[in-house]
Design a protein around this motif. Sequence first.
Motif, mmCIF file in Angstrom:
data_model
loop_
_atom_site.group_PDB
_atom_site.id
_atom_site.type_symbol
_atom_site.label_atom_id
_atom_site.label_comp_id
_atom_site.label_asym_id
_atom_site.label_seq_id
_atom_site.Cartn_x
_atom_site.Cartn_y
_atom_site.Cartn_z
ATOM 1 N N ILE A 11 -22.480 46.671 80.720
ATOM 2 C CA ILE A 11 -21.896 46.594 79.319
ATOM 3 C C ILE A 11 -22.824 45.609 78.328
ATOM 4 C CG2 ILE A 11 -20.353 45.847 77.597
ATOM 5 C CD1 ILE A 11 -17.819 46.424 79.669
ATOM 6 N N GLY A 12 -23.568 46.254 77.497
ATOM 7 C CA GLY A 12 -24.600 45.781 76.739
ATOM 8 C C GLY A 12 -24.245 45.601 75.072
ATOM 9 N N ARG A 13 -24.853 44.909 74.578
ATOM 10 C CA ARG A 13 -24.647 44.627 73.004
ATOM 11 C C ARG A 13 -24.993 45.764 72.524
ATOM 12 N NH1 ARG A 13 -25.158 39.091 69.799
ATOM 13 N NH2 ARG A 13 -24.262 40.446 68.371
ATOM 14 N N SER A 14 -26.247 46.371 72.827
ATOM 15 C CA SER A 14 -26.873 47.709 72.154
ATOM 16 C C SER A 14 -26.371 48.755 72.770
ATOM 17 C CB SER A 14 -28.263 47.748 72.156
ATOM 18 O OG SER A 14 -28.758 47.548 73.682
ATOM 19 N N THR A 15 -25.340 48.997 73.706
ATOM 20 C CA THR A 15 -25.074 50.039 74.263
ATOM 21 C C THR A 15 -23.423 50.186 74.074
ATOM 22 O OG1 THR A 15 -25.080 49.252 76.562
ATOM 23 C CG2 THR A 15 -26.956 50.449 76.036
ATOM 24 N N HIS A 16 -22.828 49.140 73.959
ATOM 25 C CA HIS A 16 -21.368 49.512 73.600
ATOM 26 C C HIS A 16 -21.083 48.632 72.429
ATOM 27 C CE1 HIS A 16 -22.029 50.131 78.005
ATOM 28 N NE2 HIS A 16 -21.044 50.699 78.155
ATOM 29 N N ALA A 17 -19.771 48.971 72.047
ATOM 30 C CA ALA A 17 -19.327 48.370 70.774
ATOM 31 C C ALA A 17 -19.076 47.017 71.129
ATOM 32 C CB ALA A 17 -17.951 49.027 70.431
ATOM 33 N N ALA A 18 -19.031 46.117 69.933
ATOM 34 C CA ALA A 18 -18.644 44.534 70.052
ATOM 35 C C ALA A 18 -17.337 44.529 70.784
ATOM 36 C CB ALA A 18 -18.894 43.861 68.823
ATOM 37 N N GLY A 19 -17.241 43.687 71.763
ATOM 38 C CA GLY A 19 -15.948 43.261 72.307
ATOM 39 C C GLY A 19 -15.387 44.105 73.495
ATOM 40 N N THR A 20 -16.426 45.244 73.870
ATOM 41 C CA THR A 20 -16.112 45.886 75.060
ATOM 42 C C THR A 20 -16.064 45.159 76.222
ATOM 43 O OG1 THR A 20 -17.158 47.848 73.923
ATOM 44 C CG2 THR A 20 -16.689 47.756 76.322
ATOM 45 N N ARG A 61 -28.544 37.681 72.718
ATOM 46 C CA ARG A 61 -29.339 38.088 71.806
ATOM 47 C C ARG A 61 -28.765 39.545 71.448
ATOM 48 N NH1 ARG A 61 -31.364 38.541 77.030
ATOM 49 N NH2 ARG A 61 -32.261 40.649 77.609
ATOM 50 N N LYS A 62 -29.365 40.421 70.453
ATOM 51 C CA LYS A 62 -28.805 41.695 70.165
ATOM 52 C C LYS A 62 -28.941 42.807 70.884
ATOM 53 C CE LYS A 62 -32.747 43.048 67.513
ATOM 54 N NZ LYS A 62 -33.186 43.603 66.039
ATOM 55 N N ASN A 63 -29.718 42.537 72.085
ATOM 56 C CA ASN A 63 -30.125 43.575 73.115
ATOM 57 C C ASN A 63 -29.673 43.065 74.565
ATOM 58 O OD1 ASN A 63 -32.136 41.968 73.267
ATOM 59 N ND2 ASN A 63 -33.571 43.748 73.990
ATOM 60 N N ALA A 64 -28.897 42.171 74.492
ATOM 61 C CA ALA A 64 -28.634 41.392 75.761
ATOM 62 C C ALA A 64 -27.476 42.264 76.664
ATOM 63 C CB ALA A 64 -27.972 39.990 75.571
ATOM 64 N N SER A 292 -13.530 35.743 60.842
ATOM 65 C CA SER A 292 -13.779 34.454 61.605
ATOM 66 C C SER A 292 -15.185 34.363 61.692
ATOM 67 C CB SER A 292 -13.178 34.181 62.814
ATOM 68 O OG SER A 292 -13.451 35.235 63.691
ATOM 69 N N PRO A 293 -15.822 33.076 61.401
ATOM 70 C CA PRO A 293 -17.231 32.680 61.648
ATOM 71 C C PRO A 293 -17.535 33.305 63.120
ATOM 72 C CG PRO A 293 -16.299 30.733 61.388
ATOM 73 C CD PRO A 293 -15.069 31.965 61.059
ATOM 74 N N ALA A 294 -18.882 33.724 63.260
ATOM 75 C CA ALA A 294 -19.505 34.033 64.763
ATOM 76 C C ALA A 294 -19.818 32.719 65.296
ATOM 77 C CB ALA A 294 -20.530 35.081 64.909
ATOM 78 N N SER A 295 -19.641 32.516 66.660
ATOM 79 C CA SER A 295 -20.112 31.250 67.289
ATOM 80 C C SER A 295 -21.712 31.139 67.117
ATOM 81 C CB SER A 295 -19.570 31.280 68.755
ATOM 82 O OG SER A 295 -20.136 30.285 69.374
ATOM 83 N N SER A 296 -21.737 29.681 66.680
ATOM 84 C CA SER A 296 -23.310 29.279 66.756
ATOM 85 C C SER A 296 -23.772 28.661 68.079
ATOM 86 C CB SER A 296 -23.379 28.518 65.511
ATOM 87 O OG SER A 296 -22.729 27.265 65.725
ATOM 88 N N TRP A 297 -22.906 28.439 69.289
ATOM 89 C CA TRP A 297 -23.093 27.902 70.346
ATOM 90 C C TRP A 297 -24.443 28.799 70.949
ATOM 91 C CZ3 TRP A 297 -17.559 28.218 71.598
ATOM 92 C CH2 TRP A 297 -16.912 27.125 70.946
ATOM 93 N N PRO A 298 -25.312 27.852 71.709
ATOM 94 C CA PRO A 298 -26.572 28.864 72.333
ATOM 95 C C PRO A 298 -26.427 28.981 73.735
ATOM 96 C CG PRO A 298 -26.846 26.481 72.211
ATOM 97 C CD PRO A 298 -25.529 26.503 71.449
ATOM 98 N N ARG A 299 -26.989 30.028 74.038
ATOM 99 C CA ARG A 299 -27.001 30.491 75.218
ATOM 100 C C ARG A 299 -27.183 29.230 76.335
ATOM 101 N NH1 ARG A 299 -30.089 34.158 72.857
ATOM 102 N NH2 ARG A 299 -32.171 33.358 74.019
#
Length: 350
Positions: A11-20, A61-64, A292-299
């Motif tokens: 499941i990836g960020r660019s291939t699936h809806a957010a939260g999948t 990242r957006k395509n992770a 709600s604000p997105a998390s700013s914690w780094p990988r």
Amino acid sequence: MAIYSCNLRSIGRSTHAAGTAGAHILYISRAEAKPVILVNEMPAEPQAARNWLDRAERASRKNARVIDKIRLALPRELSEDERSRLVRDFMEDLAGDARIPWYAAIHFRGKDSHNPHAHIAVHDRDMDSGKRVLRLSDSARDRERAGLPGPKAVEWIRERWEQIGNQALERSGHDVRIDRRTLQAQGIDREPTIHEGPRAQHINDRVKRPASKRVLNGAGRLIDYPAIDRGKTRREFNAQVIDLNLERAVRSGRPETAAWAQFERDQMDKDRALKSGSRASARAARGRSASSPASSWPRGSGFAQSSGSTRAPQPPKCRPSMSGCGLPCGSGTMSSGGACGPSTRRFCPG
């Protein structure tokens, strides 16, 4: 009889809806399945695990790749404790010394009593370095360059499952073994499927129903897809072919192959229901997170937890490379002032 089944998807960020990915955690841990939950480096409670994974997804990242999904058929010959040990042994074998977060749900009660299996969600980020370790979605060429076994990840995963599974059967005193060979290698006739790449999956899932058309391949050969798929999308055509192959396997006359095919057919029906349910759940999650604000914690920073722990992730500490930011970050405020740079902006809540 022991059934071999090892399925790998992602499941990836660019291939699936957010939260999948988070929705997948809730599905495999649903109460009606009465699962045995095993975890490493992430919370065991389903909703807490989902929240943890949602934060990790927003920080990537957006395509992770968010998670790699591994589904395993567990030997019926083993006890409940032996199956749990087998799943842990398998994941420890894959991860080696790395601290990789994963969440496993073992189903073996009720409707699943005749086909015990495990769903494993792997977030491939080492807790210490923040780097990918297993790289299960990498191409064979990239895995080879990185010195990883395989070179194809699915072949490596399948080989390791056969090895670890048979060790567990032998340790428990059973003579049966699992066999990773394909149906073709076992002498079972099957129709070929058509490759469906990431771009086609994205279009089919999130844009529109793709049209079948005639194309020239890299060798200049004309491929008449409408004549091959008869007007169906690649996904629809492949689903039909897979159903046909499983039906042939069920009728093969070999008990082991028939049992495997029936298991795969049952799981495919559940996977289709899961996909539909995950989409609805992911849409609901997007609605909740919009305000709600997105998390700013780094990988790889602040997610360190002991196995089974539910301690909340901690904000990152200020780093030398972040000097000049001048914004509050983690435990204090930088003193030197200045503008955020590309290497520091994602770490700062300001």
